[in-house]
Scaffold this motif. Structure first.
Motif, PDB file in Angstrom:
ATOM      1  N   THR A  75       0.815  -1.220   0.000  1.00  0.00           N
ATOM      2  CA  THR A  75       0.000   0.000   0.000  1.00  0.00           C
ATOM      3  C   THR A  75       0.847   1.268   0.000  1.00  0.00           C
ATOM      4  OG1 THR A  75      -0.254  -0.163   2.407  1.00  0.00           O
ATOM      5  CG2 THR A  75      -2.026  -1.066   1.052  1.00  0.00           C
ATOM      6  N   GLU A  76       1.989   1.237   0.663  1.00  0.00           N
ATOM      7  CA  GLU A  76       2.853   2.422   0.671  1.00  0.00           C
ATOM      8  C   GLU A  76       3.387   2.704  -0.729  1.00  0.00           C
ATOM      9  OE1 GLU A  76       5.874   2.076   3.647  1.00  0.00           O
ATOM     10  OE2 GLU A  76       4.421   2.059   5.291  1.00  0.00           O
ATOM     11  N   ASP A  77       3.801   1.652  -1.431  1.00  0.00           N
ATOM     12  CA  ASP A  77       4.253   1.827  -2.816  1.00  0.00           C
ATOM     13  C   ASP A  77       3.129   2.385  -3.672  1.00  0.00           C
ATOM     14  OD1 ASP A  77       6.664   0.586  -2.068  1.00  0.00           O
ATOM     15  OD2 ASP A  77       6.146  -1.329  -3.021  1.00  0.00           O
ATOM     16  N   LEU A  78       1.919   1.856  -3.478  1.00  0.00           N
ATOM     17  CA  LEU A  78       0.778   2.287  -4.293  1.00  0.00           C
ATOM     18  C   LEU A  78       0.451   3.758  -4.035  1.00  0.00           C
ATOM     19  CD1 LEU A  78      -1.178   1.269  -6.454  1.00  0.00           C
ATOM     20  CD2 LEU A  78      -2.800   0.763  -4.596  1.00  0.00           C
ATOM     21  N   GLU A  79       0.650   4.224  -2.823  1.00  0.00           N
ATOM     22  CA  GLU A  79       0.427   5.645  -2.527  1.00  0.00           C
ATOM     23  C   GLU A  79       1.368   6.524  -3.342  1.00  0.00           C
ATOM     24  OE1 GLU A  79       0.790   6.109   1.702  1.00  0.00           O
ATOM     25  OE2 GLU A  79      -1.043   4.969   2.093  1.00  0.00           O
ATOM     26  N   ALA A 121      -7.166   9.259  -7.561  1.00  0.00           N
ATOM     27  CA  ALA A 121      -6.389   8.462  -6.606  1.00  0.00           C
ATOM     28  C   ALA A 121      -6.563   6.979  -6.886  1.00  0.00           C
ATOM     29  CB  ALA A 121      -6.836   8.773  -5.183  1.00  0.00           C
ATOM     30  N   ILE A 122      -5.616   6.204  -6.361  1.00  0.00           N
ATOM     31  CA  ILE A 122      -5.658   4.750  -6.433  1.00  0.00           C
ATOM     32  C   ILE A 122      -5.486   4.224  -5.009  1.00  0.00           C
ATOM     33  CG2 ILE A 122      -4.660   2.668  -7.438  1.00  0.00           C
ATOM     34  CD1 ILE A 122      -3.312   4.519  -9.544  1.00  0.00           C
ATOM     35  N   HIS A 123      -6.392   3.326  -4.595  1.00  0.00           N
ATOM     36  CA  HIS A 123      -6.346   2.765  -3.241  1.00  0.00           C
ATOM     37  C   HIS A 123      -6.420   1.248  -3.291  1.00  0.00           C
ATOM     38  CE1 HIS A 123      -6.933   6.698  -1.412  1.00  0.00           C
ATOM     39  NE2 HIS A 123      -7.887   6.917  -2.279  1.00  0.00           N
ATOM     40  N   HIS A 156       1.891  10.237  -8.093  1.00  0.00           N
ATOM     41  CA  HIS A 156       2.465  10.616  -9.388  1.00  0.00           C
ATOM     42  C   HIS A 156       1.413  10.628 -10.504  1.00  0.00           C
ATOM     43  CE1 HIS A 156       6.713  11.113  -8.539  1.00  0.00           C
ATOM     44  NE2 HIS A 156       6.616  10.106  -7.699  1.00  0.00           N
ATOM     45  N   LEU A 157       0.337   9.870 -10.306  1.00  0.00           N
ATOM     46  CA  LEU A 157      -0.706   9.813 -11.337  1.00  0.00           C
ATOM     47  C   LEU A 157      -1.902  10.703 -11.036  1.00  0.00           C
ATOM     48  CD1 LEU A 157      -0.646   6.030 -12.275  1.00  0.00           C
ATOM     49  CD2 LEU A 157       0.309   7.968 -13.536  1.00  0.00           C
ATOM     50  N   GLN A 158      -1.865  11.410  -9.908  1.00  0.00           N
ATOM     51  CA  GLN A 158      -2.971  12.326  -9.606  1.00  0.00           C
ATOM     52  C   GLN A 158      -3.129  13.319 -10.741  1.00  0.00           C
ATOM     53  OE1 GLN A 158      -2.602  14.580  -5.983  1.00  0.00           O
ATOM     54  NE2 GLN A 158      -4.551  15.600  -6.288  1.00  0.00           N
ATOM     55  N   ASP A 159      -4.358  13.476 -11.198  1.00  0.00           N
ATOM     56  CA  ASP A 159      -4.729  14.393 -12.280  1.00  0.00           C
ATOM     57  C   ASP A 159      -4.332  13.892 -13.658  1.00  0.00           C
ATOM     58  OD1 ASP A 159      -6.001  16.422 -10.664  1.00  0.00           O
ATOM     59  OD2 ASP A 159      -3.995  16.899  -9.940  1.00  0.00           O
ATOM     60  N   ALA A 160      -3.950  12.626 -13.767  1.00  0.00           N
ATOM     61  CA  ALA A 160      -3.715  12.051 -15.097  1.00  0.00           C
ATOM     62  C   ALA A 160      -5.052  11.948 -15.819  1.00  0.00           C
ATOM     63  CB  ALA A 160      -3.084  10.662 -14.974  1.00  0.00           C
ATOM     64  N   VAL A 161      -5.024  12.105 -17.122  1.00  0.00           N
ATOM     65  CA  VAL A 161      -6.236  11.935 -17.919  1.00  0.00           C
ATOM     66  C   VAL A 161      -6.074  10.679 -18.772  1.00  0.00           C
ATOM     67  CG1 VAL A 161      -6.987  14.346 -17.928  1.00  0.00           C
ATOM     68  CG2 VAL A 161      -5.377  13.569 -19.656  1.00  0.00           C
ATOM     69  N   VAL A 162      -7.183   9.969 -18.927  1.00  0.00           N
ATOM     70  CA  VAL A 162      -7.172   8.711 -19.667  1.00  0.00           C
ATOM     71  C   VAL A 162      -8.431   8.615 -20.518  1.00  0.00           C
ATOM     72  CG1 VAL A 162      -8.183   7.458 -17.699  1.00  0.00           C
ATOM     73  CG2 VAL A 162      -6.997   6.199 -19.466  1.00  0.00           C
TER      74      VAL A 162
END
Length: 143
Positions: free
Chosen positions: A11-15, A91-93, A20-26
């Protein structure tokens, strides 16, 4: 300008990946679940938050993200058939169920989500080399 390559095994790695991916568009059409390979993958245009470039608007970089050991994938809050639709990743959790199993949730602006049921947490993110000036710097209202 160095390309970023990250792996998340807890989970720490995923944070870190999530930050780094906050506000990425896909584009909706640039993500999908390969059931046979048990992999969920997506291409994103991430905002380069760590850039030391003194640009007022900042940079965007093309990046790839994938999750392995995915048993199932589901989505809510957007039309998966609208392949040209664009989502903004917030975010990713990871929520453990029966460790090491759990659920990875990708949260997008507007309440859209993708949920991945995984046997264990393993994610990889890598910049793909392309970078360009962003049209604007993402901003968030502070409550």
């Amino acid at each position: 300008m160095t390309d970023l390559k990250l792996i998340a095994l807890d989970t720490e790695d995923l944070e870190v990946v999530s930050a780094h991916l906050q506000d990425a568009v896909v584009r909706v059409g640039d993500m999908g679940f390969a059931r046979k390979d048990r992999r969920f993958a997506m291409l994103l245009n991430r905002f380069d938050w760590e850039s030391d470039q003194p640009r007022k608007k900042g940079l965007r970089k093309r990046a790839a993200l994938h999750f392995d050991a995915v048993r199932s994938a589901s989505s809510a809050g957007f039309d998966v058939n609208a392949r040209d639709g664009v989502l903004e990743l917030l975010a990713i959790h990871f929520s453990p169920t029966d460790l090491p199993s759990g659920v990875i949730e990708l949260s997008f602006a507007g309440g859209a989500t993708v949920r991945l049921h995984v046997d264990y947490l393993e994610a990889r993110m890598a910049d793909l080399g392309a970078a360009w000036s962003a049209s604007g710097r993402p901003q968030h209202a502070l409550d």
